[in-house]
Scaffold this motif. Structure first.
Motif, PDB file in Angstrom:
ATOM      1  N   PHE A 181       0.772  -0.820  -0.109  1.00 17.03           N
ATOM      2  CA  PHE A 181       0.095   0.268   0.063  1.00 17.03           C
ATOM      3  C   PHE A 181       0.386   0.925  -0.392  1.00 17.03           C
ATOM      4  O   PHE A 181       2.078   1.086   0.594  1.00 17.03           O
ATOM      5  CB  PHE A 181      -0.859  -0.332   1.496  1.00 17.03           C
ATOM      6  CG  PHE A 181      -1.746  -1.067   1.448  1.00 17.03           C
ATOM      7  CD1 PHE A 181      -2.969  -1.173   0.673  1.00 17.03           C
ATOM      8  CD2 PHE A 181      -1.830  -2.063   1.821  1.00 17.03           C
ATOM      9  CE1 PHE A 181      -3.847  -1.999   0.900  1.00 17.03           C
ATOM     10  CE2 PHE A 181      -2.288  -2.991   2.093  1.00 17.03           C
ATOM     11  CZ  PHE A 181      -3.614  -3.177   1.078  1.00 17.03           C
ATOM     12  N   TYR A 182       0.188   2.380  -0.382  1.00 13.46           N
ATOM     13  CA  TYR A 182       1.470   4.017  -1.171  1.00 13.46           C
ATOM     14  C   TYR A 182       0.291   4.669  -0.771  1.00 13.46           C
ATOM     15  O   TYR A 182      -0.567   4.904  -1.340  1.00 13.46           O
ATOM     16  CB  TYR A 182       2.218   3.474  -2.479  1.00 13.46           C
ATOM     17  CG  TYR A 182       2.729   4.217  -3.274  1.00 13.46           C
ATOM     18  CD1 TYR A 182       3.552   4.481  -1.664  1.00 13.46           C
ATOM     19  CD2 TYR A 182       1.846   5.519  -3.297  1.00 13.46           C
ATOM     20  CE1 TYR A 182       4.571   6.060  -2.001  1.00 13.46           C
ATOM     21  CE2 TYR A 182       2.685   6.217  -4.245  1.00 13.46           C
ATOM     22  CZ  TYR A 182       4.332   6.933  -3.204  1.00 13.46           C
ATOM     23  OH  TYR A 182       4.909   8.065  -3.722  1.00 13.46           O
ATOM     24  N   THR A 183       1.075   5.616  -0.218  1.00  6.98           N
ATOM     25  CA  THR A 183       0.259   7.064  -0.252  1.00  6.98           C
ATOM     26  C   THR A 183       1.259   7.987  -0.755  1.00  6.98           C
ATOM     27  O   THR A 183       2.252   7.662  -0.158  1.00  6.98           O
ATOM     28  CB  THR A 183      -0.236   6.913   1.010  1.00  6.98           C
ATOM     29  OG1 THR A 183      -0.858   8.823   1.263  1.00  6.98           O
ATOM     30  CG2 THR A 183       0.641   7.486   2.111  1.00  6.98           C
ATOM     31  N   SER A 184      -0.012   9.029  -1.466  1.00  4.03           N
ATOM     32  CA  SER A 184       0.839  10.303  -1.944  1.00  4.03           C
ATOM     33  C   SER A 184      -0.324  11.118  -2.341  1.00  4.03           C
ATOM     34  O   SER A 184      -0.835  10.453  -2.229  1.00  4.03           O
ATOM     35  CB  SER A 184       1.794   9.778  -3.739  1.00  4.03           C
ATOM     36  OG  SER A 184       2.523  11.213  -4.016  1.00  4.03           O
TER      37      SER A 184
ATOM     38  N   ARG B 176       4.812  -1.756   8.346  1.00  2.00           N
ATOM     39  CA  ARG B 176       4.879  -0.547   7.881  1.00  2.00           C
ATOM     40  C   ARG B 176       6.051   0.062   7.682  1.00  2.00           C
ATOM     41  O   ARG B 176       7.187   0.565   8.594  1.00  2.00           O
ATOM     42  CB  ARG B 176       3.882   0.235   9.050  1.00  2.00           C
ATOM     43  CG  ARG B 176       4.229   1.732   8.984  1.00  2.00           C
ATOM     44  CD  ARG B 176       2.888   1.969   7.781  1.00  2.00           C
ATOM     45  NE  ARG B 176       2.771   3.668   7.401  1.00  2.00           N
ATOM     46  CZ  ARG B 176       1.713   4.838   7.806  1.00  2.00           C
ATOM     47  NH1 ARG B 176       1.499   3.914   8.657  1.00  2.00           N
ATOM     48  NH2 ARG B 176       1.954   5.765   7.771  1.00  2.00           N
TER      49      ARG B 176
ATOM     50  N   THR C 136      -6.502   5.450   5.347  1.00  2.00           N
ATOM     51  CA  THR C 136      -5.238   5.833   5.551  1.00  2.00           C
ATOM     52  C   THR C 136      -4.563   5.011   5.563  1.00  2.00           C
ATOM     53  O   THR C 136      -4.984   3.845   6.016  1.00  2.00           O
ATOM     54  CB  THR C 136      -5.389   6.914   7.045  1.00  2.00           C
ATOM     55  OG1 THR C 136      -5.771   5.880   7.856  1.00  2.00           O
ATOM     56  CG2 THR C 136      -6.375   8.070   6.645  1.00  2.00           C
ATOM     57  N   LEU C 137      -3.456   5.266   5.836  1.00  2.15           N
ATOM     58  CA  LEU C 137      -2.113   3.466   6.355  1.00  2.15           C
ATOM     59  C   LEU C 137      -2.345   3.448   7.522  1.00  2.15           C
ATOM     60  O   LEU C 137      -2.502   2.050   8.249  1.00  2.15           O
ATOM     61  CB  LEU C 137      -0.759   4.778   5.569  1.00  2.15           C
ATOM     62  CG  LEU C 137      -0.415   4.438   4.521  1.00  2.15           C
ATOM     63  CD1 LEU C 137       1.408   4.547   3.860  1.00  2.15           C
ATOM     64  CD2 LEU C 137      -0.547   2.798   3.062  1.00  2.15           C
TER      65      LEU C 137
ATOM     66  N   GLN D 221       5.285   6.300   3.651  1.00  3.62           N
ATOM     67  CA  GLN D 221       4.523   6.564   2.704  1.00  3.62           C
ATOM     68  C   GLN D 221       4.055   4.369   1.602  1.00  3.62           C
ATOM     69  O   GLN D 221       3.342   4.532   1.657  1.00  3.62           O
ATOM     70  CB  GLN D 221       5.721   6.570   1.733  1.00  3.62           C
ATOM     71  CG  GLN D 221       5.223   8.631   1.276  1.00  3.62           C
ATOM     72  CD  GLN D 221       6.623   8.514   2.795  1.00  3.62           C
ATOM     73  OE1 GLN D 221       7.943   7.945   2.748  1.00  3.62           O
ATOM     74  NE2 GLN D 221       6.019   9.728   2.654  1.00  3.62           N
TER      75      GLN D 221
ATOM     76  N   GLU E  19      -2.098  12.680  -0.085  1.00  3.68           N
ATOM     77  CA  GLU E  19      -3.240  11.853   1.351  1.00  3.68           C
ATOM     78  C   GLU E  19      -3.953  11.634   0.086  1.00  3.68           C
ATOM     79  O   GLU E  19      -5.323  10.862   0.661  1.00  3.68           O
ATOM     80  CB  GLU E  19      -4.127  13.686   0.955  1.00  3.68           C
ATOM     81  CG  GLU E  19      -3.244  14.483   1.976  1.00  3.68           C
ATOM     82  CD  GLU E  19      -3.828  15.535   2.321  1.00  3.68           C
ATOM     83  OE1 GLU E  19      -4.769  15.722   1.733  1.00  3.68           O
ATOM     84  OE2 GLU E  19      -3.211  16.173   3.058  1.00  3.68           O
ATOM     85  N   LYS E  20      -3.902  10.343  -1.416  1.00  2.00           N
ATOM     86  CA  LYS E  20      -4.536   9.076  -1.582  1.00  2.00           C
ATOM     87  C   LYS E  20      -4.000   8.091  -1.226  1.00  2.00           C
ATOM     88  O   LYS E  20      -2.379   7.629  -1.452  1.00  2.00           O
ATOM     89  CB  LYS E  20      -4.646   9.326  -2.645  1.00  2.00           C
ATOM     90  CG  LYS E  20      -5.589  10.794  -3.564  1.00  2.00           C
ATOM     91  CD  LYS E  20      -5.728  11.270  -5.292  1.00  2.00           C
ATOM     92  CE  LYS E  20      -6.469  11.835  -5.417  1.00  2.00           C
ATOM     93  NZ  LYS E  20      -6.716  12.320  -6.939  1.00  2.00           N
ATOM     94  N   VAL E  21      -4.187   6.648  -0.950  1.00  2.00           N
ATOM     95  CA  VAL E  21      -3.931   5.502  -0.692  1.00  2.00           C
ATOM     96  C   VAL E  21      -4.335   4.431  -2.281  1.00  2.00           C
ATOM     97  O   VAL E  21      -5.076   4.314  -2.217  1.00  2.00           O
ATOM     98  CB  VAL E  21      -4.194   5.070   0.657  1.00  2.00           C
ATOM     99  CG1 VAL E  21      -3.905   3.330   0.959  1.00  2.00           C
ATOM    100  CG2 VAL E  21      -3.766   6.021   1.696  1.00  2.00           C
ATOM    101  N   THR E  22      -3.333   3.615  -2.361  1.00  4.57           N
ATOM    102  CA  THR E  22      -3.540   3.249  -3.316  1.00  4.57           C
ATOM    103  C   THR E  22      -2.322   2.195  -3.420  1.00  4.57           C
ATOM    104  O   THR E  22      -1.889   1.430  -2.730  1.00  4.57           O
ATOM    105  CB  THR E  22      -2.470   3.456  -4.308  1.00  4.57           C
ATOM    106  OG1 THR E  22      -2.688   4.961  -5.185  1.00  4.57           O
ATOM    107  CG2 THR E  22      -2.793   2.655  -5.512  1.00  4.57           C
TER     108      THR E  22
END
Length: 258
Positions: free
Chosen positions: A165-168, A202, A187-188, A206, A170-173
């Motif tokens: 899982f990746y956040t950039s 974790r 959120t992460l 990110q 304020e969006k998590v993918t």
């Protein structure tokens, strides 16, 4: 009674001290620390007075306060404070006796201090036993499937298919082993509390990575680690020096099904 406050918001720290003066005027505030770094330095310094109780905000300027426990051992009971309610289980894993949601109210603080006063001797052992039971049972309740967005649909995604899982911005993918990616409406931090700890780690602010996605590890500058995964990643995954021991222990631990 000596109190230590770990809080990076000045207004929140002032409010907490004011409430403490009203409900527990005999308690002495040793210091207000504002970061992970400051707190680690405080507990590493043997000349500092050991607090009888710690109030600790979860979100600090340099990261989640849970990272403090990667670097130093804190035996003092802890009351966590936060504006979010998604960290309760993780809080109880690190000697927490209570969990207060911001804005903190005098009645809630009074109840927490009363619990602290009760939790001594056999009562504390019984309490810790109940918490350990809660933690153990929760391991069986992690989510295996998340609902994710794909084009104009919402579809189920099994975590066995997720590499990381990746956040950039304020969006998590969620990125899968097949090269697909899906927007995740969490959120992460929330994901971290709902994913099985034996399977996901974790890595930093990110990334959350799957154990089976880790291909190899390279030593990076400053005693840090750089992770290489089985799939492509949008940026380098760096494990901080403070978290290297925890990561190695996680990577080497045996999965319960093995």
């Amino acid at each position: 009674m000596n109190i230590l406050i770990v809080e990076d918001e000045t207004a929140a720290a002032v409010n907490l001290k004011a409430i403490l003066r009203n409900v527990a005027p005999t308690y002495n505030v040793l210091a207000v620390l504002e970061s992970i770094e400051e707190t680690v330095e405080y507990f590493e310094d043997k000349s500092q007075t050991r607090p009888d109780l710690v109030f600790m905000d979860i979100h600090l300027a340099d990261g989640e306060s849970f990272r403090i426990f990667d670097s130093v051992e804190i035996t003092s009971p802890i009351i966590f404070t936060t504006a979010y309610d998604e960290y309760a289980l993780r809080a109880f894993k690190v000697n927490s006796i209570d969990y207060l949601l911001k804005p903190i109210k005098a009645d809630d603080l009074q109840r927490a201090l009363e619990k602290f006063a009760r939790l001594s001797g056999s009562e504390q052992s019984s309490y810790q036993s109940r918490i350990e039971t809660l933690i153990e049972s929760s391991r069986q309740e992690y989510q295996r499937v998340f609902l994710v967005h794909f084009k104009d649909k919402i579809i189920p995604l099994n975590i066995d298919d997720v590499a990381y899982f990746y956040t950039s911005n304020e969006k998590v993918t969620a990125f899968t082993f097949n090269g697909d990616k899906y927007a995740v409406d969490r959120t992460l931090e929330t994901l971290q509390s709902n994913l099985p700890e034996m399977e996901f780690f974790r890595a930093n602010r990110q990334f959350i990575v799957a154990r089976k996605a880790v291909k190899d590890i390279a030593v990076w500058f400053g005693s840090r680690l750089s992770l290489n995964l089985m799939v492509e990643i949008p940026e380098k995954i760096i494990i901080s020096k403070a978290r290297v021991p925890e990561f190695k222990q996680w990577l080497l631990s045996v999965h319960p099904s093995n």
